[in-house]
Motif scaffolding. Sequence first.
Motif, PDB file in Angstrom:
ATOM      1  N   GLY A   1       0.815  -1.210   0.000  1.00  0.00           N
ATOM      2  CA  GLY A   1       0.000   0.000   0.000  1.00  0.00           C
ATOM      3  C   GLY A   1       0.847   1.258   0.000  1.00  0.00           C
ATOM      4  N   ILE A   2       1.963   1.225   0.735  1.00  0.00           N
ATOM      5  CA  ILE A   2       2.887   2.368   0.775  1.00  0.00           C
ATOM      6  C   ILE A   2       3.484   2.624  -0.609  1.00  0.00           C
ATOM      7  CG2 ILE A   2       5.119   3.160   1.673  1.00  0.00           C
ATOM      8  CD1 ILE A   2       4.375   1.748   4.316  1.00  0.00           C
ATOM      9  N   LEU A   3       3.915   1.542  -1.272  1.00  0.00           N
ATOM     10  CA  LEU A   3       4.491   1.682  -2.612  1.00  0.00           C
ATOM     11  C   LEU A   3       3.480   2.256  -3.593  1.00  0.00           C
ATOM     12  CD1 LEU A   3       6.498  -1.669  -2.838  1.00  0.00           C
ATOM     13  CD2 LEU A   3       7.469   0.628  -2.777  1.00  0.00           C
ATOM     14  N   ASP A   4       2.245   1.745  -3.547  1.00  0.00           N
ATOM     15  CA  ASP A   4       1.187   2.235  -4.444  1.00  0.00           C
ATOM     16  C   ASP A   4       0.914   3.714  -4.206  1.00  0.00           C
ATOM     17  OD1 ASP A   4       0.904  -0.260  -5.568  1.00  0.00           O
ATOM     18  OD2 ASP A   4      -0.855  -0.817  -4.385  1.00  0.00           O
ATOM     19  N   PHE A   5       0.789   4.081  -2.928  1.00  0.00           N
ATOM     20  CA  PHE A   5       0.459   5.463  -2.577  1.00  0.00           C
ATOM     21  C   PHE A   5       1.573   6.411  -3.027  1.00  0.00           C
ATOM     22  CE2 PHE A   5      -0.495   9.117   0.078  1.00  0.00           C
ATOM     23  CZ  PHE A   5      -1.879   9.131   0.082  1.00  0.00           C
ATOM     24  N   ARG A   6       2.826   5.987  -2.801  1.00  0.00           N
ATOM     25  CA  ARG A   6       3.973   6.805  -3.199  1.00  0.00           C
ATOM     26  C   ARG A   6       3.979   7.033  -4.705  1.00  0.00           C
ATOM     27  NH1 ARG A   6       9.081   3.640  -2.386  1.00  0.00           N
ATOM     28  NH2 ARG A   6       8.467   3.724  -0.203  1.00  0.00           N
ATOM     29  N   GLU A   7       3.735   5.976  -5.457  1.00  0.00           N
ATOM     30  CA  GLU A   7       3.725   6.067  -6.922  1.00  0.00           C
ATOM     31  C   GLU A   7       2.651   7.024  -7.406  1.00  0.00           C
ATOM     32  OE1 GLU A   7       2.585   3.199 -10.689  1.00  0.00           O
ATOM     33  OE2 GLU A   7       3.413   2.251  -8.884  1.00  0.00           O
ATOM     34  N   ILE A   8       1.476   6.968  -6.791  1.00  0.00           N
ATOM     35  CA  ILE A   8       0.363   7.826  -7.199  1.00  0.00           C
ATOM     36  C   ILE A   8       0.672   9.294  -6.921  1.00  0.00           C
ATOM     37  CG2 ILE A   8      -2.039   8.419  -6.700  1.00  0.00           C
ATOM     38  CD1 ILE A   8      -2.387   5.327  -6.098  1.00  0.00           C
ATOM     39  N   VAL A   9       1.218   9.575  -5.747  1.00  0.00           N
ATOM     40  CA  VAL A   9       1.544  10.956  -5.380  1.00  0.00           C
ATOM     41  C   VAL A   9       2.612  11.523  -6.307  1.00  0.00           C
ATOM     42  CG1 VAL A   9       2.556  12.417  -3.580  1.00  0.00           C
ATOM     43  CG2 VAL A   9       0.844  10.691  -2.972  1.00  0.00           C
ATOM     44  N   GLN A  10       3.639  10.737  -6.590  1.00  0.00           N
ATOM     45  CA  GLN A  10       4.702  11.202  -7.491  1.00  0.00           C
ATOM     46  C   GLN A  10       4.170  11.437  -8.897  1.00  0.00           C
ATOM     47  OE1 GLN A  10       7.499   7.996  -6.727  1.00  0.00           O
ATOM     48  NE2 GLN A  10       8.783   9.310  -5.457  1.00  0.00           N
ATOM     49  N   LYS A  11       3.255  10.569  -9.328  1.00  0.00           N
ATOM     50  CA  LYS A  11       2.661  10.722 -10.655  1.00  0.00           C
ATOM     51  C   LYS A  11       1.802  11.982 -10.727  1.00  0.00           C
ATOM     52  CE  LYS A  11       0.033   8.095 -14.109  1.00  0.00           C
ATOM     53  NZ  LYS A  11      -0.755   6.862 -14.363  1.00  0.00           N
ATOM     54  N   ALA A  12       1.044  12.243  -9.658  1.00  0.00           N
ATOM     55  CA  ALA A  12       0.194  13.437  -9.621  1.00  0.00           C
ATOM     56  C   ALA A  12       1.045  14.707  -9.677  1.00  0.00           C
ATOM     57  CB  ALA A  12      -0.658  13.436  -8.358  1.00  0.00           C
ATOM     58  N   ALA A  13       2.149  14.709  -8.943  1.00  0.00           N
ATOM     59  CA  ALA A  13       3.024  15.884  -8.936  1.00  0.00           C
ATOM     60  C   ALA A  13       3.648  16.102 -10.309  1.00  0.00           C
ATOM     61  CB  ALA A  13       4.113  15.722  -7.873  1.00  0.00           C
ATOM     62  N   LYS A  14       4.084  15.010 -10.932  1.00  0.00           N
ATOM     63  CA  LYS A  14       4.777  15.109 -12.221  1.00  0.00           C
ATOM     64  C   LYS A  14       3.816  15.456 -13.354  1.00  0.00           C
ATOM     65  CE  LYS A  14       7.804  12.450 -15.308  1.00  0.00           C
ATOM     66  NZ  LYS A  14       8.474  11.151 -15.538  1.00  0.00           N
ATOM     67  N   GLU A  15       2.668  14.790 -13.399  1.00  0.00           N
ATOM     68  CA  GLU A  15       1.769  14.946 -14.547  1.00  0.00           C
ATOM     69  C   GLU A  15       0.876  16.179 -14.457  1.00  0.00           C
ATOM     70  OE1 GLU A  15      -0.418  11.396 -15.325  1.00  0.00           O
ATOM     71  OE2 GLU A  15       1.366  10.191 -15.740  1.00  0.00           O
ATOM     72  N   THR A  16       0.479  16.576 -13.243  1.00  0.00           N
ATOM     73  CA  THR A  16      -0.441  17.714 -13.104  1.00  0.00           C
ATOM     74  C   THR A  16       0.244  18.965 -12.574  1.00  0.00           C
ATOM     75  OG1 THR A  16      -1.114  17.180 -10.825  1.00  0.00           O
ATOM     76  CG2 THR A  16      -2.296  16.066 -12.601  1.00  0.00           C
TER      77      THR A  16
ATOM     78  N   ILE B   1       8.415   9.570   9.436  1.00  0.00           N
ATOM     79  CA  ILE B   1       9.049   8.348   8.934  1.00  0.00           C
ATOM     80  C   ILE B   1      10.151   8.721   7.934  1.00  0.00           C
ATOM     81  CG2 ILE B   1       8.680   6.143   7.770  1.00  0.00           C
ATOM     82  CD1 ILE B   1       5.743   6.306   8.705  1.00  0.00           C
ATOM     83  N   LEU B   2      11.395   8.519   8.338  1.00  0.00           N
ATOM     84  CA  LEU B   2      12.541   8.924   7.527  1.00  0.00           C
ATOM     85  C   LEU B   2      12.560   8.289   6.148  1.00  0.00           C
ATOM     86  CD1 LEU B   2      15.205   8.671  10.354  1.00  0.00           C
ATOM     87  CD2 LEU B   2      14.745  10.744   9.075  1.00  0.00           C
ATOM     88  N   SER B   3      12.336   6.981   6.100  1.00  0.00           N
ATOM     89  CA  SER B   3      12.438   6.273   4.823  1.00  0.00           C
ATOM     90  C   SER B   3      11.401   6.760   3.821  1.00  0.00           C
ATOM     91  CB  SER B   3      12.282   4.767   5.043  1.00  0.00           C
ATOM     92  OG  SER B   3      11.022   4.474   5.627  1.00  0.00           O
ATOM     93  N   GLU B   4      10.199   7.098   4.293  1.00  0.00           N
ATOM     94  CA  GLU B   4       9.165   7.568   3.382  1.00  0.00           C
ATOM     95  C   GLU B   4       9.515   8.915   2.778  1.00  0.00           C
ATOM     96  OE1 GLU B   4       6.285   6.700   1.619  1.00  0.00           O
ATOM     97  OE2 GLU B   4       7.441   4.960   2.140  1.00  0.00           O
ATOM     98  N   VAL B   5      10.019   9.816   3.617  1.00  0.00           N
ATOM     99  CA  VAL B   5      10.420  11.136   3.119  1.00  0.00           C
ATOM    100  C   VAL B   5      11.559  10.988   2.115  1.00  0.00           C
ATOM    101  CG1 VAL B   5      11.438  13.352   3.786  1.00  0.00           C
ATOM    102  CG2 VAL B   5       9.613  12.348   5.173  1.00  0.00           C
ATOM    103  N   GLN B   6      12.507  10.109   2.420  1.00  0.00           N
ATOM    104  CA  GLN B   6      13.652   9.871   1.528  1.00  0.00           C
ATOM    105  C   GLN B   6      13.193   9.393   0.153  1.00  0.00           C
ATOM    106  OE1 GLN B   6      17.380   9.566   2.650  1.00  0.00           O
ATOM    107  NE2 GLN B   6      17.506   9.910   0.450  1.00  0.00           N
ATOM    108  N   GLN B   7      12.236   8.464   0.134  1.00  0.00           N
ATOM    109  CA  GLN B   7      11.787   7.859  -1.118  1.00  0.00           C
ATOM    110  C   GLN B   7      10.837   8.764  -1.903  1.00  0.00           C
ATOM    111  OE1 GLN B   7      12.765   4.896  -2.407  1.00  0.00           O
ATOM    112  NE2 GLN B   7      14.150   4.565  -0.697  1.00  0.00           N
ATOM    113  N   LEU B   8      10.060   9.604  -1.189  1.00  0.00           N
ATOM    114  CA  LEU B   8       8.968  10.335  -1.827  1.00  0.00           C
ATOM    115  C   LEU B   8       9.317  11.766  -2.232  1.00  0.00           C
ATOM    116  CD1 LEU B   8       5.906  10.482  -2.586  1.00  0.00           C
ATOM    117  CD2 LEU B   8       5.464  11.098  -0.194  1.00  0.00           C
ATOM    118  N   CYS B   9      10.094  12.453  -1.402  1.00  0.00           N
ATOM    119  CA  CYS B   9      10.179  13.910  -1.512  1.00  0.00           C
ATOM    120  C   CYS B   9      11.377  14.409  -2.320  1.00  0.00           C
ATOM    121  CB  CYS B   9      10.217  14.529  -0.119  1.00  0.00           C
ATOM    122  SG  CYS B   9       8.750  14.131   0.871  1.00  0.00           S
ATOM    123  N   ASP B  10      11.246  15.649  -2.793  1.00  0.00           N
ATOM    124  CA  ASP B  10      12.328  16.346  -3.482  1.00  0.00           C
ATOM    125  C   ASP B  10      13.113  17.224  -2.503  1.00  0.00           C
ATOM    126  OD1 ASP B  10      11.404  15.493  -6.144  1.00  0.00           O
ATOM    127  OD2 ASP B  10       9.741  16.864  -5.772  1.00  0.00           O
TER     128      ASP B  10
END
Length: 302
Positions: free
Chosen positions: A165-180, A190-199
Amino acid sequence: MFVLEVKNVNKHLGKREIIKDLSFSVKKGEIFGFLGPNGAGKTTTIRMLVGLIAPNSGSICIMGHNIKTERELALSKVGAVVENPELYTYLSGKENLMQVARIRKISKEKVDEVIELVQLTDRINDKVKKYSLGMKQRLGLALSLLSEPALLILDEPTNGLDPSGILDFREIVQKAAKETGTAVFVSSHILSEVQQLCDTVAFINKGVIQSVESIKNNNEVKSASVTLITREIEETMELLKTLSVVEDFSSKDNIFSLKIKEKSVSELIFELAKNHIHIEEIFKNHKELEERYMQLVEGGIR
């Protein structure tokens, strides 16, 4: 113009200062992490960003509109998923979306587009009470994206989700930021989530931002730390000695710790495969953010 601009914001409850001289900005398409321990001031900041409480001083502007003087205009540009999204569990996912779409006069085509973006097409006509937590989070995200917000605010978005679920959610958020081009503000501890998700990440502790730093495309980083697990120990050791992308390595049993040139993981994998080295596991180590967090928030590396 920044999508979100926070300048010199202060908030106190009675004599207790909760937020102290907070300043940061988020631009279009950027995923901005707000990282700090519990009680650091993250939730208070989010409540100010969505207009639930007002700062005692300073300004918050969304798409150039001051939330204090142009509240309706500013908040019309915001979508938010804060804690568990409010959903009608006796309705289907599609019916939940259509309720909002009718009120806001959003087209059915837009609803279908958002359903596809959050990957709920196969289950959108099921009752929400049958949804997993991850599916409910995705539906909440879909609801927040319906009105095409300039700013999306997420408060601990992966709490309670399983790894898939974390992987799916991360992918969707990154796609929304990039495409829209949506600017995304993510509050998390959560350190690992920020590392994987954020710019970009802002480190906050005791209501004070300690630092705002880029964690993507850092030009100062010239090498990467990689862990490789393989059965062919001797063969791997001999090969690693010959590869130009490998700057240094050590091994313990069948686990190799490598220092390689940045952005050379794919080249390393290619060389291993070409030389018939069986890879059981290979992954980059993300120590940089953890060490920086300990320096800025905890007062030093343990």
